[in-house]
Design a protein around this motif. Structure first.
Motif, short mmCIF file in Angstrom:
data_model
loop_
_atom_site.label_atom_id
_atom_site.label_comp_id
_atom_site.label_asym_id
_atom_site.label_seq_id
_atom_site.Cartn_x
_atom_site.Cartn_y
_atom_site.Cartn_z
N LEU A 177 72.30 -45.26 -25.10
CA LEU A 177 73.39 -46.15 -25.45
C LEU A 177 74.25 -45.50 -26.53
O LEU A 177 73.77 -44.65 -27.29
N PRO A 178 75.53 -45.88 -26.63
CA PRO A 178 76.40 -45.29 -27.64
C PRO A 178 75.92 -45.59 -29.06
O PRO A 178 75.40 -46.68 -29.32
N ASP A 179 76.10 -44.64 -29.95
CA ASP A 179 75.63 -44.80 -31.33
C ASP A 179 76.27 -46.01 -32.01
O ASP A 179 75.67 -46.62 -32.90
N GLN A 180 77.48 -46.38 -31.59
CA GLN A 180 78.21 -47.46 -32.24
C GLN A 180 77.54 -48.83 -32.05
O GLN A 180 77.81 -49.76 -32.81
N ILE A 181 76.72 -48.98 -31.02
CA ILE A 181 76.12 -50.30 -30.77
C ILE A 181 74.62 -50.33 -30.99
O ILE A 181 73.99 -51.37 -30.87
N ARG A 192 72.48 -58.23 -31.03
CA ARG A 192 71.76 -58.37 -29.76
C ARG A 192 72.53 -57.65 -28.66
O ARG A 192 73.76 -57.74 -28.60
N LEU A 193 71.81 -56.97 -27.79
CA LEU A 193 72.43 -56.25 -26.68
C LEU A 193 72.03 -56.89 -25.36
O LEU A 193 70.90 -57.35 -25.19
N HIS A 194 72.98 -56.92 -24.42
CA HIS A 194 72.75 -57.53 -23.12
C HIS A 194 73.30 -56.61 -22.03
O HIS A 194 74.43 -56.12 -22.14
N ILE A 210 76.89 -55.57 -23.45
CA ILE A 210 77.62 -56.45 -24.37
C ILE A 210 76.81 -56.58 -25.66
O ILE A 210 75.61 -56.89 -25.62
N ARG A 211 77.47 -56.34 -26.77
CA ARG A 211 76.82 -56.46 -28.07
C ARG A 211 77.30 -57.74 -28.76
O ARG A 211 78.50 -57.98 -28.88
N MET A 244 81.90 -60.01 -30.43
CA MET A 244 81.31 -59.62 -29.15
C MET A 244 82.08 -58.40 -28.66
O MET A 244 83.30 -58.45 -28.48
N SER A 245 81.38 -57.29 -28.50
CA SER A 245 82.03 -56.07 -28.00
C SER A 245 81.47 -55.74 -26.62
O SER A 245 80.27 -55.86 -26.38
#
Length: 368
Positions: A243-247, A254-256, A267-268, A274-275
């Motif tokens: 996963l990208p370092d930014q998230i 929370r990641l989905h 989705i973070r 929400m990104s």
């Protein structure tokens, strides 16, 4: 206007096809009795492709609703164009739990009979029971009894599908070993194939429910939320997608894992934002942030917000007792469903992305 007028060309056939392709499944099949032309549409290859293409832009959410602790659960389908409708899986003649959803098909596990799985199209009430993974039921090992991971891949172009059961080898009464057993059902040969690898990944209950089929692989988000574990169905090879370092990291985030227009998406959710990220370069593991959404207007709901389904236009999210819809262009939030029954457990606990299709799951099965 009579059906004979339509048959004689009062409306071009393409216009009729476009109209019928936007109908729900039930009235579509009911309207087969209007005339000979309409009777043929649901089995016409071009119309099936058109119907499925239209359905891609109309995501739905399938939710299991528990009305009582003593009554079998029911199901609802939240459709942003047609509202909320109830439907049943009683045609399976078994008490089941939905484990995976892909392109209009569901993979369901029997609750009383462990190791029994079905693949069905709930809109057409068409289904098959998958052959047992072993001649004799096993009770000592995963995933023969109850898989840690369940995945479903439905190829709409060929009408073929795969079901994946994966879990850790566990001797009876002992801790799981690091032997990761994977079983893949191939509808083209109507049989299971088996492979064993060494893995150490862990998954929570919600990680197990987040299953995405894309680029010929089935994807799960691991418990660590550092990477995605993907199974390439062509060669039964497992792959880790970082996963990208930014998230990655950060307390309270929370990641989905979701699908977005055929691509893998993450989705973070944080306290205020929400990104949405999309895996643009699948082989190069290149991620792109496509949206950054403020959550201030639903701040009280943020702790229980759980993204379920999305397109380039909208995102469906579930809370404990609501289904929300976020319009990405207008940035407007809307409640599309709310449950009042106090017996119901959190909606995100059993919500799945879904879409309507008229394809039969039996078309892709070779019984020879």
């Amino acid at each position: 206007m009579s059906s004979s007028d339509i048959e004689n060309g009062f409306f071009p056939d393409e216009v009729i096809l476009q109209i019928l392709a936007r109908l729900p499944i039930k009235p579509l099949f009911r309207f087969k009795c209007v005339c000979k032309l309409w009777y043929k549409f649901p089995s016409n290859k071009y119309f099936i492709q058109l119907y499925n293409q239209v359905s891609l832009s109309n995501p739905m959410v399938l939710v299991e609703i528990m009305k009582s602790f003593y009554v079998q659960s029911g199901y609802i389908c939240v459709d942003r164009l047609r509202g909320v409708s109830e439907f049943s899986l009683e045609f399976l003649k078994d008490r089941v739990k939905v484990r995976a959803s892909c392109n209009g098909l569901l993979c369901c596990a029997s609750v009383p009979n462990k190791g029994v799985y079905y693949v069905c199209n709930p809109m057409t009430r068409d289904y098959i029971m998958l052959p047992r993974t072993r001649e004799r039921p096993m009770t000592r090992f995963h995933p023969d009894d109850e898989a840690t991971l369940v995945g479903l891949a439905f190829h709409t172009s060929t009408c073929k599908f795969n079901v994946v059961l994966a879990g850790f080898y566990r001797p009876f009464g002992r801790r799981p070993l690091d032997s990761f057993i994977c079983l893949v059902f191939d509808s083209e040969i109507n049989a299971w194939r088996r492979s064993i690898s060494s893995r150490t990944e862990e998954f929570t209950h919600m990680n197990k429910n987040q299953v995405v089929y894309s680029n010929g692989s089935i994807h799960w988000l691991t418990y660590s939320c550092l990477y995605i574990l993907a199974l390439d169905l062509a060669n039964d090879m497992w792959r880790k997608i970082p996963l990208p370092d930014q998230i990655v990291g950060g307390s309270g985030n929370r990641l989905h894992l979701l699908e977005l227009d055929g691509s893998v998406s993450v989705i973070r959710i944080s306290d205020s934002w929400m990104s949405i990220w999309v895996l643009k370069d699948y082989l190069g593991d290149e991620w792109l942030e496509t949206d950054r959404v403020s959550l201030r207007c639903i701040k009280g709901l943020v702790p229980s917000v759980f993204p379920i389904s999305q397109t380039s236009e909208i995102v469906f999210l579930a809370t404990q007792k609501q289904i929300l819809e976020y319009h990405r262009k207008s940035r407007v939030w809307k409640e599309v469903y709310a449950v009042i029954n106090s017996f119901t457990y959190p909606l995100w606990f059993s919500a799945h992305a879904f879409r309507s299709t008229i394809v039969s799951c039996n078309q892709g099965v070779n019984y020879s």
